[in-house]
Design a protein around this motif. Structure first.
Motif, PDB file in Angstrom:
ATOM      1  N   PRO A   1      27.067   8.062  21.563  1.00  0.00           N
ATOM      2  CA  PRO A   1      27.726   7.357  20.447  1.00  0.00           C
ATOM      3  C   PRO A   1      29.301   7.415  20.518  1.00  0.00           C
ATOM      4  N   TYR A   2      29.912   6.565  19.765  1.00  0.00           N
ATOM      5  CA  TYR A   2      31.275   6.679  20.026  1.00  0.00           C
ATOM      6  C   TYR A   2      32.211   8.128  19.426  1.00  0.00           C
ATOM      7  N   ASP A   3      32.904   8.506  20.307  1.00  0.00           N
ATOM      8  CA  ASP A   3      33.525  10.071  20.362  1.00  0.00           C
ATOM      9  C   ASP A   3      34.489   9.745  19.136  1.00  0.00           C
ATOM     10  N   VAL A   4      34.460  10.247  18.120  1.00  0.00           N
ATOM     11  CA  VAL A   4      35.137  10.223  16.951  1.00  0.00           C
ATOM     12  C   VAL A   4      36.583  10.657  17.162  1.00  0.00           C
ATOM     13  N   THR A   5      36.568  11.905  18.049  1.00  0.00           N
ATOM     14  CA  THR A   5      37.900  12.335  18.350  1.00  0.00           C
ATOM     15  C   THR A   5      38.945  11.486  18.931  1.00  0.00           C
ATOM     16  N   GLY A   6      38.695  10.499  19.239  1.00  0.00           N
ATOM     17  CA  GLY A   6      39.586   9.342  19.534  1.00  0.00           C
ATOM     18  C   GLY A   6      39.970   9.696  21.296  1.00  0.00           C
ATOM     19  N   SER A   7      39.351  10.464  21.676  1.00  0.00           N
ATOM     20  CA  SER A   7      39.677  10.767  23.140  1.00  0.00           C
ATOM     21  C   SER A   7      39.588   9.607  24.188  1.00  0.00           C
ATOM     22  N   SER A   8      39.891   9.892  25.210  1.00  0.00           N
ATOM     23  CA  SER A   8      39.775   8.920  26.307  1.00  0.00           C
ATOM     24  C   SER A   8      38.332   8.380  26.734  1.00  0.00           C
ATOM     25  N   SER A   9      37.480   9.438  26.249  1.00  0.00           N
ATOM     26  CA  SER A   9      35.934   9.234  26.916  1.00  0.00           C
ATOM     27  C   SER A   9      35.276   7.985  26.549  1.00  0.00           C
ATOM     28  N   ASN A  10      35.963   7.182  25.237  1.00  0.00           N
ATOM     29  CA  ASN A  10      35.718   5.832  24.884  1.00  0.00           C
ATOM     30  C   ASN A  10      36.080   4.744  25.729  1.00  0.00           C
ATOM     31  N   LEU A  11      36.638   5.261  26.921  1.00  0.00           N
ATOM     32  CA  LEU A  11      37.097   4.171  27.831  1.00  0.00           C
ATOM     33  C   LEU A  11      36.685   4.649  29.111  1.00  0.00           C
ATOM     34  N   ASP A  12      36.419   3.533  30.188  1.00  0.00           N
ATOM     35  CA  ASP A  12      36.065   3.815  31.569  1.00  0.00           C
ATOM     36  C   ASP A  12      36.572   2.544  32.342  1.00  0.00           C
TER      37      ASP A  12
ATOM     38  N   TYR B   1      33.422  -4.748  25.436  1.00  0.00           N
ATOM     39  CA  TYR B   1      33.516  -3.823  24.466  1.00  0.00           C
ATOM     40  C   TYR B   1      31.790  -3.390  24.061  1.00  0.00           C
ATOM     41  N   LEU B   2      31.670  -2.258  23.687  1.00  0.00           N
ATOM     42  CA  LEU B   2      30.366  -1.789  23.214  1.00  0.00           C
ATOM     43  C   LEU B   2      30.622  -1.207  22.007  1.00  0.00           C
ATOM     44  N   TYR B   3      29.575  -1.374  21.122  1.00  0.00           N
ATOM     45  CA  TYR B   3      29.671  -0.943  19.724  1.00  0.00           C
ATOM     46  C   TYR B   3      29.363   0.526  19.704  1.00  0.00           C
ATOM     47  N   LYS B   4      29.795   1.370  18.492  1.00  0.00           N
ATOM     48  CA  LYS B   4      29.585   2.744  18.554  1.00  0.00           C
ATOM     49  C   LYS B   4      28.427   3.293  18.832  1.00  0.00           C
ATOM     50  N   PRO B   5      27.135   2.707  18.384  1.00  0.00           N
ATOM     51  CA  PRO B   5      25.933   3.706  18.413  1.00  0.00           C
ATOM     52  C   PRO B   5      25.586   3.768  20.018  1.00  0.00           C
ATOM     53  N   GLU B   6      24.862   4.930  20.320  1.00  0.00           N
ATOM     54  CA  GLU B   6      24.402   5.429  21.414  1.00  0.00           C
ATOM     55  C   GLU B   6      23.437   4.154  21.849  1.00  0.00           C
ATOM     56  N   GLY B   7      23.068   3.797  22.983  1.00  0.00           N
ATOM     57  CA  GLY B   7      22.346   2.546  23.555  1.00  0.00           C
ATOM     58  C   GLY B   7      22.599   1.204  23.357  1.00  0.00           C
ATOM     59  N   SER B   8      24.106   0.984  22.662  1.00  0.00           N
ATOM     60  CA  SER B   8      24.667  -0.477  22.397  1.00  0.00           C
ATOM     61  C   SER B   8      24.895  -1.024  23.923  1.00  0.00           C
ATOM     62  N   SER B   9      24.775  -2.148  24.220  1.00  0.00           N
ATOM     63  CA  SER B   9      24.799  -2.727  25.320  1.00  0.00           C
ATOM     64  C   SER B   9      25.492  -4.242  25.558  1.00  0.00           C
TER      65      SER B   9
END
Length: 194
Positions: free
Chosen positions: A145-156, A75-83
């Motif tokens: 950063p987290y995609d607020v549209t809730g799309s599947s781009s937050n998953l991989d 699980y990664l947090y919403k900011p860009e660069g979270s690791s």
């Protein structure tokens, strides 16, 4: 089991799994099991791989080869660069390991020349080595950063494999920050004058 350093026999422990990898046998062998059981010990080289079920996370093996990973989900947090890093151990030679994204829904997958880092438009995944050049972890980094549209781009998902030993790890970027206070979160508290 024999502890070579102490030259003593150790008891097998309950709820442990021992994988014994026999490398070479340095004698010609015997024609049948009866003769073998009555003969002198053969010079067999082996490695005992101890696995404690209560401590181990995910263990995949095929014969003597294994990959052990802390979890099959990161699980990664919403900011860009979270690791985040997942601890990993293996007895597979680094040059024989492959790492890849399971599909291309987050953009075309790319790989470094050595193959130890992969990335797409959304995530970067890299093998982390210790000072002895052995793999100690897999690092996952959010490139957006987290995609607020809730799309599947937050998953991989990725696959780490060598021949028949395969581990699949799901990646999920959360709509949370490591510190919700910094991100503008609040707790409503009534303060009374006294």
């Amino acid at each position: 089991m024999l502890d070579d350093d102490l030259k003593t026999i150790l008891p097998a422990t309950r709820n442990y799994k021992y994988a014994i990898a026999i490398s070479p046998v340095k004698t010609p062998g015997y024609p049948d099991p009866d003769t073998a059981s009555e003969s002198a010990d053969a010079r067999i080289e082996y490695e005992v791989i101890e696995w404690n079920q209560k401590d181990e996370r995910e263990l995949v093996f095929d014969g003597p080869f294994y990959i052990s990973i802390e979890s099959k989900k990161v699980y990664l947090y919403k900011p860009e660069g979270s690791s985040d890093d997942l601890e990993m151990t293996t007895n597979i030679a680094t040059e024989d390991l492959n790492i890849e994204f399971m599909d291309s829904h987050n953009g075309t997958p790319n790989a470094s020349a050595d193959g130890y880092t992969i990335w797409n438009d959304r995530f970067k995944v890299e093998l982390v080595f210790d000072t002895n050049n052995k793999i100690k972890a897999v690092r996952f980094t959010a490139l957006q950063p987290y995609d607020v549209t809730g799309s599947s781009s937050n998953l991989d998902a990725i696959r780490i494999y060598s021949k028949r030993v395969t581990v699949e790890i799901d990646i999920e970027q959360l709509n949370e920050s490591p510190d919700q206070w910094i991100d503008g979160g609040n707790i409503e508290i009534d303060i009374e004058d006294k």
